[in-house]
Write an enzyme that holds these catalytic residues in place. Structure first.
Site, PDB file in Angstrom:
ATOM      1  CB  CYS A  69      -0.916  -0.110   1.347  1.00 30.41           C
ATOM      2  SG  CYS A  69      -1.837   1.427   1.465  1.00 30.41           S
ATOM      3  CB  CYS A 181      -3.229   3.805  -5.043  1.00 29.36           C
ATOM      4  SG  CYS A 181      -4.390   3.107  -4.320  1.00 29.36           S
TER       5      CYS A 181
END
Ligand code: DGL
Length: 258
Positions: A69, A181
């Site tokens: 992440c 992302c």
């Protein structure tokens, strides 16, 4: 290896790991209770990351952590590395490679609001030596769309067009786009369809594989986990819908993180 993300984004990285390093076993934490991380404060993300590692550490021997992440990595990577004594790898927007690849010298960076506002990103793009044009989109909506897609819900083109409008409107679009992302990797095709077909996407998948390999070879890690485990932090309808789509990941155990 512990892999964690707020949601399904990390699965895009896990899929690649499974392909390139099929013998690795993993504990995946889907922190769906706190999804999205993109609208959380830095301190919250740091504390949550520490918590996740500590909870899993009590149950399974962790030898390596992958923060799958960008939002959690930009917020907490340096702190986690100080706190824990096993190797920790973070997925970070690969601006360095984008700088090398762009031909029209316009780079696009799309990431969550938290990632874009992080000091990690600010430091890189404010450097005097940063001699490229960088067009930024900070969005917390795109990760939500990826979450829906993986649960079999159709991606509406208009929703994507709204998010990418600032680039669609440009006279010259970025030729190189950093997917900052991990959720966005699941939407590559859809993004390509609304931008220029020759746009080049940069994600950090390859870098992550070489980092994992390096660690495994250097420390000759003998894996202590022999199963693939899936943790979630909240059991709700969305999770139940998602479980069906998790079959290809070969999780032997699925349970709540407590
Ligand atoms: N997958 C995460 C990332 O790479 C973030 C999504 C979110 O929770 O906002 O940034």
């Amino acid at each position: 290896m512990l892999i964690f993300d707020s949601g399904v984004g990390g699965l895009s990285i896990l899929k690649y790991i499974k392909k390139k390093l099929p013998n690795i076993h993993y504990v995946y934490v889907l922190d769906n209770e706190f999804f999205p991380y993109g609208n959380k404060k830095k301190l919250f993300i740091i504390e949550r990351s520490i918590n996740i590692i500590n909870i899993v550490k009590k149950i399974y021997p962790i030898q390596i952590v992958l923060i799958a992440c960008n939002t959690a990595s930009t917020a907490s990577l340096s702190i986690l590395r100080k706190k824990f004594n096993f190797p920790i790898i973070g997925v970070l927007p690969d601006i360095h490679t984008a700088k090398k690849i762009t031909k029209n010298n316009i780079i696009g960076l799309i990431a969550t609001k938290a990632t874009i506002n992080s000091s990690y990103i600010k430091k890189i793009i404010q450097k005097k030596s940063f001699n490229k044009v960088i067009k930024i989109i900070a969005t917390n909506k795109l990760a939500l769309i990826a979450e829906k897609k993986i649960r079999g819900i159709k991606v509406e083109k208009i929703e994507l067009q709204n998010i990418f409008q600032p680039w669609i409107n440009l006279a010259v679009q970025p030729d190189t786009i950093i997917l900052g992302c991990t959720h966005f990797l699941l939407l590559k095709k859809e993004i390509q369809n609304i931008l220029h077909p020759s746009v080049y996407f940069i994600d950090s998948k390859k870098i992550i594989i070489s980092k994992i390999k390096k660690i495994f070879y250097k420390t000759k890690i003998d894996q202590k986990i022999i199963k693939n485990i899936f943790f979630y932090s909240k059991n709700n309808k969305k999770l139940q819908e998602l479980l069906f789509f998790l079959q290809e990941y070969n999780f032997n155990i699925k349970k709540k993180l407590i």
